[in-house]
Write an enzyme that holds these catalytic residues in place. Structure first.
Site, PDB file in Angstrom:
ATOM      1  N   THR A   1     102.214  23.208 -28.906  1.00  0.00           N
ATOM      2  CA  THR A   1     102.720  22.168 -29.811  1.00  0.00           C
ATOM      3  C   THR A   1     103.931  21.505 -29.153  1.00  0.00           C
ATOM      4  OG1 THR A   1     101.978  23.437 -31.717  1.00  0.00           O
ATOM      5  CG2 THR A   1     103.675  21.772 -32.137  1.00  0.00           C
TER       6      THR A   1
ATOM      7  N   GLY B   1     108.966  32.762 -37.374  1.00  0.00           N
ATOM      8  CA  GLY B   1     108.121  31.560 -37.344  1.00  0.00           C
ATOM      9  C   GLY B   1     107.049  31.595 -38.422  1.00  0.00           C
TER      10      GLY B   1
ATOM     11  N   LEU C   1      88.970  15.277 -56.992  1.00  0.00           N
ATOM     12  CA  LEU C   1      88.838  13.822 -56.807  1.00  0.00           C
ATOM     13  C   LEU C   1      87.381  13.365 -56.699  1.00  0.00           C
ATOM     14  CD1 LEU C   1      91.935  14.217 -56.137  1.00  0.00           C
ATOM     15  CD2 LEU C   1      91.672  12.287 -54.584  1.00  0.00           C
TER      16      LEU C   1
ATOM     17  N   GLU D   1     100.056  30.785 -34.808  1.00  0.00           N
ATOM     18  CA  GLU D   1     101.098  31.823 -34.986  1.00  0.00           C
ATOM     19  C   GLU D   1     100.486  33.139 -35.472  1.00  0.00           C
ATOM     20  OE1 GLU D   1     104.933  30.711 -36.304  1.00  0.00           O
ATOM     21  OE2 GLU D   1     104.802  28.736 -35.355  1.00  0.00           O
TER      22      GLU D   1
HETATM   23  C1  FAD Z   1      97.046  23.111 -33.314  1.00  0.00           C
HETATM   24  C2  FAD Z   1      97.474  24.363 -32.613  1.00  0.00           C
HETATM   25  C3  FAD Z   1      98.795  24.498 -32.225  1.00  0.00           C
HETATM   26  C4  FAD Z   1      99.208  25.648 -31.536  1.00  0.00           C
HETATM   27  N1  FAD Z   1     100.496  25.730 -31.107  1.00  0.00           N
HETATM   28  C5  FAD Z   1     100.853  26.770 -30.295  1.00  0.00           C
HETATM   29  C6  FAD Z   1     102.159  26.801 -29.702  1.00  0.00           C
HETATM   30  O1  FAD Z   1     103.003  25.922 -29.929  1.00  0.00           O
HETATM   31  N2  FAD Z   1     102.450  27.820 -28.852  1.00  0.00           N
HETATM   32  C7  FAD Z   1     101.556  28.801 -28.569  1.00  0.00           C
HETATM   33  O2  FAD Z   1     101.909  29.702 -27.792  1.00  0.00           O
HETATM   34  N3  FAD Z   1     100.308  28.804 -29.123  1.00  0.00           N
HETATM   35  C8  FAD Z   1      99.952  27.817 -29.979  1.00  0.00           C
HETATM   36  N4  FAD Z   1      98.687  27.779 -30.539  1.00  0.00           N
HETATM   37  C9  FAD Z   1      97.734  28.834 -30.191  1.00  0.00           C
HETATM   38  C10 FAD Z   1      97.405  29.752 -31.354  1.00  0.00           C
HETATM   39  O3  FAD Z   1      98.485  30.600 -31.616  1.00  0.00           O
HETATM   40  C11 FAD Z   1      96.103  30.493 -30.992  1.00  0.00           C
HETATM   41  O4  FAD Z   1      95.059  29.555 -31.114  1.00  0.00           O
HETATM   42  C12 FAD Z   1      95.857  31.693 -31.880  1.00  0.00           C
HETATM   43  O5  FAD Z   1      96.804  32.711 -31.637  1.00  0.00           O
HETATM   44  C13 FAD Z   1      94.454  32.257 -31.691  1.00  0.00           C
HETATM   45  O6  FAD Z   1      94.140  32.425 -30.343  1.00  0.00           O
HETATM   46  P1  FAD Z   1      92.747  31.838 -29.778  1.00  0.00           P
HETATM   47  O7  FAD Z   1      92.642  30.422 -30.205  1.00  0.00           O
HETATM   48  O8  FAD Z   1      92.699  32.144 -28.337  1.00  0.00           O
HETATM   49  O9  FAD Z   1      91.636  32.637 -30.564  1.00  0.00           O
HETATM   50  P2  FAD Z   1      91.064  34.081 -30.175  1.00  0.00           P
HETATM   51  O10 FAD Z   1      92.162  35.026 -29.978  1.00  0.00           O
HETATM   52  O11 FAD Z   1      90.049  33.912 -29.105  1.00  0.00           O
HETATM   53  O12 FAD Z   1      90.319  34.460 -31.536  1.00  0.00           O
HETATM   54  C14 FAD Z   1      89.030  33.975 -31.882  1.00  0.00           C
HETATM   55  C15 FAD Z   1      88.639  34.635 -33.213  1.00  0.00           C
HETATM   56  O13 FAD Z   1      88.598  36.063 -33.040  1.00  0.00           O
HETATM   57  C16 FAD Z   1      89.417  36.682 -34.011  1.00  0.00           C
HETATM   58  N5  FAD Z   1      90.009  37.897 -33.446  1.00  0.00           N
HETATM   59  C17 FAD Z   1      90.640  38.048 -32.244  1.00  0.00           C
HETATM   60  N6  FAD Z   1      91.075  39.305 -32.102  1.00  0.00           N
HETATM   61  C18 FAD Z   1      90.724  39.964 -33.230  1.00  0.00           C
HETATM   62  C19 FAD Z   1      90.875  41.311 -33.712  1.00  0.00           C
HETATM   63  N7  FAD Z   1      91.532  42.230 -32.975  1.00  0.00           N
HETATM   64  N8  FAD Z   1      90.366  41.642 -34.919  1.00  0.00           N
HETATM   65  C20 FAD Z   1      89.718  40.716 -35.680  1.00  0.00           C
HETATM   66  N9  FAD Z   1      89.538  39.436 -35.288  1.00  0.00           N
HETATM   67  C21 FAD Z   1      90.032  39.064 -34.088  1.00  0.00           C
HETATM   68  C22 FAD Z   1      90.489  35.646 -34.340  1.00  0.00           C
HETATM   69  O14 FAD Z   1      91.075  35.896 -35.616  1.00  0.00           O
HETATM   70  C23 FAD Z   1      89.664  34.361 -34.322  1.00  0.00           C
HETATM   71  O15 FAD Z   1      89.012  34.210 -35.548  1.00  0.00           O
HETATM   72  C24 FAD Z   1      98.267  26.669 -31.275  1.00  0.00           C
HETATM   73  C25 FAD Z   1      96.950  26.545 -31.704  1.00  0.00           C
HETATM   74  C26 FAD Z   1      96.544  25.412 -32.362  1.00  0.00           C
HETATM   75  C27 FAD Z   1      95.100  25.274 -32.793  1.00  0.00           C
END
Ligand code: FAD
Length: 379
Positions: free
Chosen positions: A160, A243, A339, A364
């Site tokens: 972000t 956060g 709506l 987060e």
């Molecule tokens: C718009 C946006 C802004 C963001 N901003 C920031 C930022 O400023 N800084 C930053 O560092 N990151 C940021 N992120 C990253 C965000 O924190 C990650 O997307 C998030 O932590 C999930 O990681 P991933 O997308 O790799 O999903 P993954 O970790 O690949 O997860 C995929 C799915 O598997 C599930 N899962 C994973 N492990 C487990 C488990 N042990 N048990 C059960 N379910 C599990 C997850 O819940 C999810 O449903 C941002 C993301 C978005 C979309």
């Protein structure tokens, strides 16, 4: 509807009044247009900075506002009610200042914090990587010590304010010792070798840029290490506890906006000869929405008050993040329903609120991860 708040001091009452004024005069009218144009409102953060909003929960001696978390979070809620990109942006900026404020040396704090909190600069928090999301401890961006410098190489994902930030609070690997091999750094946005990729095309929160970051032999002075080498994950998780309360407050603001829109619409829309709000089926739907918003607010305030009292609050932060963001998803979805067909169009903000709510359940720490953390605390 203006939310009636129990605030601890006359100063905080004035601050919330100013927040509402800014939300009404500067944000509400622009949100839909800038979101549709995918335009980041950098000028709004300058305005917030001039009003002292970019350092609210930090010490006055470093240029902060010395506000309790309970107050800062209600400011976030009000801003998010008008424009989520702004509420979330302020929350991310505030979190990106946390490591230096809490783990920096006195010299580092007096050197950098006043500028970071002072209003001109905008921060970002860089933890996630393409292959390290929920499992953040597996990150692989590397910071190698070379004399008085670190050379950083690797890629971050989903950042972000990527490309727009003036400083990045970066977690990078300084050794192969698993979670204990991660360190925290304060990186200037203009560091040579640091670049941002193009913004992601997201379903919502489109005014807020989310980009990858690339580090190619980006060199920073060794005194930009925050805390000790190896403390980075502990610092990152500690920042996330605070956060997450911020994200919970943003979620409540969004849900409140959706509820207000739904109630206004239900009062003026007539079917079967009377306003739809008079049908019990609609009353119960709106009552459940109001109950979800109020209980989510109580949940983040509980976490904030524990934090303000110096008590452990990590569990409460996870509960608040889970409860408030799930509430926001449900309330915004129900607002579209209230709506009817109009809710499914871009003539009303209900569909945008629903798209914006989704990301709150993901970043987060996804809500699966929050459940994992809450369950861990029960054992
Ligand atoms: C718009 C946006 C802004 C963001 N901003 C920031 C930022 O400023 N800084 C930053 O560092 N990151 C940021 N992120 C990253 C965000 O924190 C990650 O997307 C998030 O932590 C999930 O990681 P991933 O997308 O790799 O999903 P993954 O970790 O690949 O997860 C995929 C799915 O598997 C599930 N899962 C994973 N492990 C487990 C488990 N042990 N048990 C059960 N379910 C599990 C997850 O819940 C999810 O449903 C941002 C993301 C978005 C979309």
């Amino acid at each position: 509807m203006s939310v009636q708040r129990l605030l601890p001091t006359p100063e905080s009452t004035d601050l919330l009044a100013l927040t509402r004024e800014i939300a009404r005069d500067e944000l509400a009218g622009r949100a839909a247009g800038d979101e549709a144009a995918e335009k980041f409102p950098r000028d709004v953060f300058r305005l917030l900075g001039e009003s002292g909003f970019l350092g609210l929960p930090y010490a006055e001696e470093h240029g902060g506002g010395a506000q309790p978390y309970e107050v800062y979070l209600q400011v976030l809620e009000e801003l998010s009610s008008a424009w989520m990109t702004v509420g979330v942006g302020l929350s991310v900026h505030t979190m990106s200042c946390f490591p230096l404020a809490h783990f920096g040396t006195p010299e580092q704090r007096s050197r950098w914090l006043p500028d970071m909190l002072g209003g001109d600069l905008l921060g970002a928090y860089a933890l996630s990587e393409p292959h390290a999301g929920s499992d953040a401890a597996s990150l692989s961006t590397r910071a190698a010590r070379q004399g008085d410098e670190y050379s950083i190489n690797g890629a971050k994902a989903w950042i972000t304010h990527g490309g727009a930030a003036d400083f990045y609070t970066l977690m990078a690997r300084t050794s192969d010792d698993g979670p204990r091999g991660i360190s925290c750094f304060l990186v200037d946005g203009s560091t040579s070798g640091l670049s941002a990729g193009p913004p992601e095309h997201k379903m919502g929160l489109t005014g807020s840029p989310t980009t990858p970051l690339y580090f190619e032999d980006a060199r920073i002075a060794a005194d930009r290490l925050v805390g000790e080498e190896g403390d980075g994950l502990k610092i990152a998780l500690s920042a996330l506890d605070s956060g997450r309360l911020g994200i919970a407050a943003c979620a409540v603001g969004l849900a409140q906006a959706a509820l207000d829109l739904a109630v206004d619409y239900a009062k003026q829309r007539n079917q079967f000869g009377r306003p739809i709000i008079e049908f019990q089926g609609m009353e119960f739907l709106l009552a459940d929405m109001a109950a979800a918003v109020q209980s989510a607010r109580a949940s983040y305030l509980d976490g904030a008050r524990r934090r303000d009292a110096g008590l452990p609050f990590g569990q409460q932060a996870s509960v608040a993040k889970l409860v408030a963001t799930d509430a926001a998803m449900k309330v915004t979805t129900d607002a579209v329903q209230v709506l009817g067909g109009a809710g499914y169009t871009r003539d009303f903000p209900a569909e945008r609120y629903m798209r914006e709510a989704k990301v709150l359940q993901i970043f987060e720490g996804t809500n699966q991860i929050q459940r994992m953390l809450i369950a861990r605390g029960l054992k």
